[in-house]
Write a protein that holds these residues in place. Structure first.
Motif, PDB file in Angstrom:
ATOM      1  N   ARG A 168       0.823  -1.209   0.000  1.00  0.00           N
ATOM      2  CA  ARG A 168       0.000   0.000   0.000  1.00  0.00           C
ATOM      3  C   ARG A 168       0.857   1.259   0.000  1.00  0.00           C
ATOM      4  O   ARG A 168       0.430   2.317  -0.446  1.00  0.00           O
ATOM      5  CB  ARG A 168      -0.945   0.014   1.199  1.00  0.00           C
ATOM      6  CG  ARG A 168      -0.268   0.135   2.552  1.00  0.00           C
ATOM      7  CD  ARG A 168      -1.301   0.017   3.658  1.00  0.00           C
ATOM      8  NE  ARG A 168      -0.756   0.311   4.970  1.00  0.00           N
ATOM      9  CZ  ARG A 168      -0.051  -0.556   5.688  1.00  0.00           C
ATOM     10  NH1 ARG A 168       0.224  -1.746   5.205  1.00  0.00           N
ATOM     11  NH2 ARG A 168       0.394  -0.219   6.884  1.00  0.00           N
ATOM     12  N   HIS A 169       2.109   1.115   0.480  1.00  0.00           N
ATOM     13  CA  HIS A 169       3.007   2.271   0.464  1.00  0.00           C
ATOM     14  C   HIS A 169       3.373   2.692  -0.953  1.00  0.00           C
ATOM     15  O   HIS A 169       3.739   3.838  -1.180  1.00  0.00           O
ATOM     16  CB  HIS A 169       4.267   1.974   1.275  1.00  0.00           C
ATOM     17  CG  HIS A 169       3.979   1.786   2.736  1.00  0.00           C
ATOM     18  ND1 HIS A 169       3.909   0.546   3.322  1.00  0.00           N
ATOM     19  CD2 HIS A 169       3.703   2.677   3.715  1.00  0.00           C
ATOM     20  CE1 HIS A 169       3.616   0.690   4.604  1.00  0.00           C
ATOM     21  NE2 HIS A 169       3.477   1.973   4.869  1.00  0.00           N
ATOM     22  N   LEU A 170       3.268   1.756  -1.892  1.00  0.00           N
ATOM     23  CA  LEU A 170       3.478   2.125  -3.297  1.00  0.00           C
ATOM     24  C   LEU A 170       2.462   3.193  -3.689  1.00  0.00           C
ATOM     25  O   LEU A 170       2.773   4.142  -4.396  1.00  0.00           O
ATOM     26  CB  LEU A 170       3.310   0.900  -4.199  1.00  0.00           C
ATOM     27  CG  LEU A 170       4.398  -0.176  -4.142  1.00  0.00           C
ATOM     28  CD1 LEU A 170       3.931  -1.423  -4.876  1.00  0.00           C
ATOM     29  CD2 LEU A 170       5.694   0.339  -4.744  1.00  0.00           C
ATOM     30  N   LEU A 171       1.234   3.017  -3.196  1.00  0.00           N
ATOM     31  CA  LEU A 171       0.189   4.001  -3.500  1.00  0.00           C
ATOM     32  C   LEU A 171       0.520   5.347  -2.865  1.00  0.00           C
ATOM     33  O   LEU A 171       0.370   6.401  -3.485  1.00  0.00           O
ATOM     34  CB  LEU A 171      -1.166   3.503  -2.993  1.00  0.00           C
ATOM     35  CG  LEU A 171      -1.717   2.236  -3.650  1.00  0.00           C
ATOM     36  CD1 LEU A 171      -2.961   1.752  -2.919  1.00  0.00           C
ATOM     37  CD2 LEU A 171      -2.044   2.492  -5.108  1.00  0.00           C
ATOM     38  N   ALA A 181       3.425   6.503  -2.064  1.00  0.00           N
ATOM     39  CA  ALA A 181       4.552   7.111  -2.771  1.00  0.00           C
ATOM     40  C   ALA A 181       4.095   7.678  -4.109  1.00  0.00           C
ATOM     41  O   ALA A 181       4.556   8.757  -4.517  1.00  0.00           O
ATOM     42  CB  ALA A 181       5.654   6.077  -2.964  1.00  0.00           C
TER      43      ALA A 181
END
Lengths: 107, 237
Positions: free
Chosen positions: B80-83, B85
């Motif tokens: 979810r950290h991809l989102l 970022a």
């Protein structure tokens, strides 16, 4: 020793997921449509995180709807809309939760 | 100038930092129960710094899961950290690599949430603000873990006290006030329902699937609303 390796591996995975798309060298240009989809990131992700805590995933209704979780969550919803400071909602609903949980165990 | 931004960063994330204390305590005590030394348990929070991934890995360790499923789980939960970022990416162009590395290290659910809330109020993105809130949260998280390590050695079954509710309450307090229109409401409903169903079937990728489904739902409703208003305007003319 293997725990330290595990820690480092975990740190690498979590950090990569955070940093990858911040990198200038990753050649991704986000179009206007993707950007509009991304505006829903915060509400979507955070809700996906809290719902399974409040409503335990189970096929038995009595496990899905547990009074202490449900009541405290409703209190959190109401207070978070009434007061701008989220701390009020968090502290009061957590107190309600602990109280009900205790009460529930005793009875 | 930086002083008032620092204050805002600190006080905006303070409620979330306090709310996360029970969860940090839980992580600390679970690590001890899973056989970590005190140093390893603290390092888990200090270098991994990812609450839900930490809990997941400790649960998997206790269940005796293999290395592949451990790595997959951590990867999927962290995805979810991809989102986050992706959302933050547009603000990164002026920053040096070191600044971006530091930003990435403290990019958590909580820092993202306060940064987005501030942005929605129309205040310009501030790197300084994000770092102050990010590191404030980091310090609280690690102190709470430390408390958990100390308590975990003394109070058995700390994980059965329902401490995880505090984090649910935090995320409720962060999402519910923002539900002001139908697109956001749709995003929240779809994300919640998909998340619950995928958890029921213990699908590891459920979180990210639910998030993306919710985001697409929000966007779809937004587009449909736009179309119907332009359509109605066309009729009136």
């Amino acid at each position: 020793m293997s725990i330290w390796l595990l820690l480092i591996a975990m740190a690498c995975i979590t950090f990569t997921s955070r940093y990858l798309l911040l990198m200038q060298s990753v050649p991704i240009i986000l179009g206007p449509r993707v950007r509009r989809v991304l505006t829903y990131t915060a509400p979507a992700v955070l809700t996906a995180l809290w719902v399974p805590i409040v409503f335990k995933p189970s096929l038995s209704l009595s496990e899905v709807i547990q009074p202490s979780y449900l009541v405290a969550a409703v209190v959190a919803c109401i207070l978070s809309r009434l007061f701008k400071n989220p701390l009020i909602a968090v502290l009061v609903s957590f107190a309600v939760f602990v109280f009900l949980n205790h009460f529930y165990e005793v009875t | 100038m930086n002083n008032s931004v620092s204050k805002a960063g600190f006080f905006d994330v303070l409620p979330l930092s306090i709310a996360v204390i029970p969860w940090g305590v839980l992580v600390g005590s679970l690590a001890i129960e899973a056989g970590f030394t005190n140093w390893q348990a603290q390092a888990l929070s200090a270098i991994v710094f990812a609450g839900s991934a930490q809990i997941a890995i400790l649960t998997l360790l206790s269940a005796g899961a293999g290395i592949v499923s451990q790595a997959t789980t951590v990867g999927v939960i962290s995805s979810r950290h991809l989102l986050y970022a992706a959302v933050m990416r547009e603000h990164m162009s002026q920053l040096s690599r070191i600044q971006r590395l530091i930003f990435g290290f403290v990019l958590t659910d909580e820092m993202f949430a306060v940064a987005v809330a501030r942005h929605q109020q129309g205040i310009k993105f501030s790197y300084h603000y994000c770092l102050v809130s990010g590191f404030t949260f980091y310090i609280f998280w690690n102190l709470a873990t430390f408390a958990g390590i100390m308590l975990g050695n003394q109070i058995p079954n700390l994980d059965q006290l329902g401490l995880e509710f505090a984090i649910a309450a935090t995320f409720i307090a962060l999402t519910v006030p923002g539900i002001k229109n139908k697109p956001v409401l749709s995003a929240v409903l779809v994300a919640g329902i998909v998340s619950w169903i995928t958890q029921l079937y213990a699908f590891t990728g459920g979180l990210i699937l639910a998030a993306i489904a919710g985001m697409i739902a929000g966007y779809t409703v937004e587009v449909l609303q736009e179309r119907s208003t332009t359509h109605n305007e066309g009729k009136q003319q």
